[in-house]
Design an enzyme around this catalytic site. Structure first.
Site, PDB file in Angstrom:
ATOM      1  N   SER A  38      40.407  53.904  38.830  1.00 26.59           N
ATOM      2  CA  SER A  38      40.795  52.860  39.778  1.00 26.59           C
ATOM      3  C   SER A  38      41.881  51.911  39.298  1.00 26.59           C
ATOM      4  O   SER A  38      42.416  51.130  40.084  1.00 26.59           O
ATOM      5  CB  SER A  38      39.575  52.040  40.199  1.00 26.59           C
ATOM      6  OG  SER A  38      38.790  52.767  41.121  1.00 26.59           O
ATOM      7  N   LYS A  72      41.765  41.131  40.968  1.00 23.32           N
ATOM      8  CA  LYS A  72      41.065  42.017  41.891  1.00 23.32           C
ATOM      9  C   LYS A  72      39.838  41.270  42.426  1.00 23.32           C
ATOM     10  O   LYS A  72      39.152  40.570  41.668  1.00 23.32           O
ATOM     11  CB  LYS A  72      40.636  43.291  41.151  1.00 23.32           C
ATOM     12  CG  LYS A  72      40.008  44.362  42.051  1.00 23.32           C
ATOM     13  CD  LYS A  72      39.728  45.647  41.248  1.00 23.32           C
ATOM     14  CE  LYS A  72      39.133  46.737  42.128  1.00 23.32           C
ATOM     15  NZ  LYS A  72      38.881  47.986  41.368  1.00 23.32           N
ATOM     16  N   SER A 128      40.667  52.284  43.340  1.00 21.01           N
ATOM     17  CA  SER A 128      40.286  51.197  44.209  1.00 21.01           C
ATOM     18  C   SER A 128      41.092  49.922  44.010  1.00 21.01           C
ATOM     19  O   SER A 128      41.114  49.066  44.894  1.00 21.01           O
ATOM     20  CB  SER A 128      38.802  50.877  43.990  1.00 21.01           C
ATOM     21  OG  SER A 128      38.597  50.374  42.682  1.00 21.01           O
TER      22      SER A 128
END
Lengths: 485, 484
Positions: free
Chosen positions: B175, B76, B151
């Site tokens: 997330s 990420k 997210s």
């Protein structure tokens, strides 16, 4: 009606840790800009603080030294505001749960009395960097070397009533933190600086007047001048029918005046909240009592001991006990010399004068305590006179020898105590100054005492200061009186 | 090859079926060909990946290969990676090349892993749909008109879309779990403090936690073996021994006590989701578990409390992005205030600005007690709910999300509706316990459904064991949008 000033102080003492409060970067002063700022100090994305427990030790030591409540659970909070030299956009500080709670110090006033000043709290926080406005035209340079240096902010009660009291308080705190070895006390480098909160009111009133805060004053003299000036300004303003605006002011040492920096209305809302990146600091009795055992002798205790042990005057004891280096220097000298009063006079006189003139720390004095003690010993045992001793001191200061004895020997400064040699010089002086001898002989006996000084001077001159003055005086008196019949 | 799990790829590497360079190149080629549609990567680090793969193959040849050597993963774009842009999905950090590696990245490097690239995400991890990314939304591989969740939407889309065998994510309010559910993959949010946050760009420090996003629970266990552990650079990481998470995967579930919080099965949730979750629970019963209803009575307070605490911390955490030292700086600022206002106004997107405003307001003088302090009190109540419940049962189960993946743009104009998508995940971050999402079926339109599993502090092993046993008995996790 008589005016009265009300003064409270916030002192920022830089703690003498090797690395920063939340990172491993060095805290040394004076490096090239931004060479002592690591990823954490630069507040790079993703970086996190790790608390340097050495700063905790130092803060607790201070708390113990001022007999304060210790915060067994203290918490770091974030104080949020934007400024270019504040890289994270917040300062990590302690608002709600400081490490040191209520304590106090005693200050000596000019009239010889003692006054107790309350310390509201002392908390740990990180210093910001520096903004350099002058070096770059139309731009500001940012140096983050100082960012993250540990500070102990010491907040007093509004207990002081004059600039002199304020300075006495600042000096006392300065002496405590330097004695503890937790701050180098260097005011010129900003290691110890002071914000002064000042208000005035009519004597006898309960309510405080509106106060101003004058920030970042970095010398004892400036503190005194800034406070005096601010008290005067406020009184003048009030007497002219004006009002005092609660505001932050800056002291301009060049102009010796304070000027407004920002008013309360412009003040930030710092939005304090507990820092979620740091755990609360929890300490226990064992930690505190271990530190208590390592507490060095503090100025007040040392002063009392000096009076008791060395029979020093209150003033001498106060001066000599204020700093650890000075105190132990004095003690070494006194022990070796065997005469504490003489040691006190020399340390506060000849030595201090030389240190001041040469801007030298006592730790770096070319004349060590051992050397000075050895020198004073030679005064006590009549090897040299006090006058010669000053010459020897100069020589030692200049590095011309490693002990007083060496200098005395090398320069032949030993006092002449040999009766025969003194008698010869006395006879010579009497023979060479017949007019003065006649005057002496013809004078009233009670006036002769003063006249003997002339012959003393001549003999001492002839001996290059080395003749024992007591012996010379005795012998002169004996011989001249014999001539007078 | 793209259907293989990490465990199977590790097998292939060690048996010499393929090299890490071959494997990495295959993935890089596939990313090049397919990611135009999914937009799951912000940066593809081809050169570094091949160099790491080469080094991994050499290590293997020298007999120095570990369990993770040569396995490709995606990270990420919230984890700082030295020499590589670390954008956090924001224009603010579009130009930021990190000079250091996050602890998690260091650990993957030390394990010999290959980084394929940095995955798309909601800006500063603020969002549940990936639509707040400066780089445009990532898309759900099961239906490209729908969001992958957020997210960590890019990581979920990449793993589900077979553009990475596994990825890292971070979970502040769901997330990891929510996008894992929406994309039909396995995601684990570890116990707060289990994975170092150093180098993981902070959104809400007291809630953020990194974790794995994988095809299977077994792969998640392999990832956890790399990621977990104490880090002295993170004061909130816990100094506690790290088990080998793969060791207990095959333990029996006989006697496992499952709790179903009645608050997670309200009428508000999608009925197909409820049905799929009930089926999954039946499966656990068949594996020997017992089930009882429990209550987490303060669940309804989780979203209000979270939307005070998280923005409050964020408003402070994001203050460092000021245009002074790195990141976006506005052009020709006239003075300092202009520099701040325009750099932040232009560098941050709307959702980030909204949360900074909310957080700033909540911490303001006069409001602190009413908002922030109150939210902390609620947080404690919520935590206590979980502590109490987990004294009665081993694992709490329920749906990960109230709805399957929604359409792009469907909720962007209604932030509160968007926030409500996290209703089942958010409370766990407030409590700090570990939670997983595992695929447990499909809703109408073939959209994946996630089963959420919650355990006590440091019960990751137990969760992984339960998830693995479930995956041995079912094949939901094997469904692929690529073949669908």
């Amino acid at each position: 009606m008589e005016w009265e000033a009300v003064i409270g102080l916030e002192i920022h003492a830089q703690l003498a840790t090797k690395s920063k409060i939340f990172s491993g970067a060095s805290t040394a002063f004076g490096a090239e800009p931004n060479t002592q700022a690591c990823a954490v100090d630069l507040a790079l994305p993703g970086t996190l603080p790790v608390f340097n427990t050495e700063a905790l030790r130092m803060a607790v030591m201070f708390g113990l030294a001022i007999d304060a409540e210790i915060g067994y659970t203290s918490v770091f909070d974030r104080k949020n505001y934007f400024y270019p030299d504040l890289p994270k956009g917040y300062q990590t500080s302690q608002l709600f749960h400081p490490i040191v709670g209520i304590g106090h110090v005693d200050i000596e006033l000019e009239d010889g009395t003692t006054k107790r000043v309350g310390v509201t709290r002392a908390h740990l926080e990180e210093d910001a960097g520096k903004s350099l406005h002058e070096e770059f035209p139309s731009m500001t340079g940012i140096d983050l070397n100082r960012a993250g240096t540990p500070l102990l902010e010491i907040v007093s009660e509004p207990d002081m009533r004059s600039a002199e009291e304020a300075v006495a308080y600042v000096k006392k705190i300065h002496s405590i933190v330097t004695n503890l070895g937790i701050c180098d006390g260097n005011m010129a480098e900003g290691s110890f600086r002071c914000d002064c909160n000042v208000s005035v009111r009519y004597k006898g009133e309960e309510e405080f007047g509106n106060r101003t805060e004058t920030k970042n004053i970095n010398s004892f003299r400036f503190i005194e001048k800034a406070i005096k000036g601010e008290i005067e300004r406020q009184i003048d303003l009030l007497e002219d029918g004006g009002t005092i605006t609660q505001e932050t002011r800056l002291y301009d040492a060049n102009k010796d005046e304070t000027r407004s920096m920002r008013s309360k209305e412009e003040a930030n809302d710092y939005r304090y909240f507990p820092c979620p990146d740091l755990l609360p600091i929890v300490i226990d009795d064992e930690y505190v009592s271990k530190l208590r055992d390592t507490l060095p002798e503090l100025p007040d205790a040392r002063k009392a001991r000096f009076i008791e042990q060395f029979k020093l005057s209150d003033y001498d004891a106060m001066v000599l006990s204020a700093y650890r280096d000075l105190g132990s220097y004095f003690e070494t000298v006194a022990d070796k010399a065997g005469d504490a009063k003489l040691a006190a006079n020399w340390v506060m006189g000849e030595l201090s004068r030389h240190l001041n003139q040469n801007d030298t720390e006592i730790a770096n004095s070319p004349v060590t305590a051992e050397m000075l003690g050895g020198l004073l010993q030679r005064i006590s045992d009549n090897t040299i006179t006090g006058k010669i001793a000053k010459q020897v001191f100069e020589a030692l200061w200049a590095g011309e020898g490693s002990s007083a004895d060496e200098v005395i020997e090398a320069k032949g400064l030993k006092q002449v105590t040999d009766t025969g040699a003194i008698e010869a010089m006395v006879d010579e002086v009497i023979a060479a100054n017949q007019p003065q001898v006649d005057q002496y002989v013809n004078a009233e006996p009670e006036k002769r005492g003063k006249m003997i000084g002339f012959f003393m001077g001549k003999v001492m001159q002839a001996s290059q200061g080395k003749a024992n003055p007591g012996q010379v005086q005795g012998m002169l008196k004996q011989k001249l009186d014999a001539l007078a019949g | 090859m793209f259907e293989k799990t990490l465990a199977e790829l590790a097998q292939g590497l060690s048996s010499g079926e393929f090299s890490s360079v071959e494997l990495t190149q295959a993935y890089l080629d596939r990313i090049k060909a397919e990611d135009g549609q999914l937009n799951s990567y912000i940066s593809v680090t081809e050169e570094q990946a091949l160099a790491q793969a080469e080094a991994a193959d050499q290590a293997r040849a020298a007999g120095e290969a570990g369990a993770f050597t040569g396995l490709p993963v995606a990270h990420k774009d919230i984890f700082c990676t030295q020499g590589v842009r670390t954008s956090c999905g924001s224009k603010m950090l579009d130009n930021f090349v990190s000079p250091y590696d996050a602890t998690v990245i260091e650990k993957f490097n030390a394990a010999g892993a290959v980084m394929l690239g940095k995955t798309n995400m909601d800006e500063f991890a603020m969002g549940s749909s990936n639509e707040s990314s400066f780089y445009g939304p990532s898309r759900n591989p099961w239906d490209k008109d729908r969001v992958p969740g957020g997210s960590s939407g890019g990581s979920a889309a990449a793993v589900a879309g077979r553009l990475a065998p596994a990825a890292t994510g971070t979970d502040t309010g769901g997330s990891i779990r929510q996008p894992a559910a929406l994309c039909g993959i396995t995601g684990l949010k570890p116990t707060y403090g289990r994975v170092s946050r150093y180098g993981m760009i902070a959104f809400a420090s007291s809630l953020d936690q990194g974790g794995p996003m994988t095809r299977t629970a077994e792969d998640a266990a392999m990832m956890m073996n790399v990621m977990a552990g104490f880090d002295q650079r993170d004061s909130t990481s816990l100094d506690r021994e790290v088990p080998d998470y793969t060791l207990k995967l095959n333990e029996s579930l006989a006697g496992l006590k499952i709790g179903l919080p009645k608050e997670f099965f309200s009428d508000d949730i999608d009925q197909e989701i409820a049905a799929q979750v009930q089926c999954a629970i039946k499966e656990f019963e068949a594996l020997g578990a017992t089930v009882k209803e429990i209550s987490l009575p303060n669940t309804h307070l989780a979203i209000p409390a979270y939307y005070i605490i998280a923005p409050a911390e964020a408003s402070s955490n994001l203050s460092r992005f000021d245009g002074v030292r790195y990141g976006y700086r506005c052009e020709n600022p006239v003075d300092l205030e202009d520099l701040y206002k325009r750099s932040r106004g232009e560098g941050f997107g709307a959702e980030v600005q909204r949360r900074i405003m909310v957080g700033t307001y909540a911490l303001s003088e006069g409001f602190y007690d009413a908002y922030y302090k109150k939210a902390l009190q609620i947080r404690r109540l919520i935590q206590q709910d979980y502590v109490n419940a987990l004294q009665e049962v081993d694992i709490i189960m329920g749906p990960t999300t109230p709805h399957p993946a929604f359409k792009l743009g469907e909720k962007t104009s209604d932030p509160v509706a968007m926030y409500m998508e996290d209703i089942f995940t958010i409370s766990l971050n407030l409590a700090g316990m570990p939670g997983m999402s595992v695929p447990c079926g499909f809703a109408q339109g073939g959209l994946p459904v996630g089963l959420q599993m919650i355990g006590n502090y440091f019960a990751e092993e137990r969760l992984l064991n339960a998830a693995h046993q479930f995956q041995q008995a079912t094949d939901w996790h094997k469904q692929s949008p690529v073949n669908a």
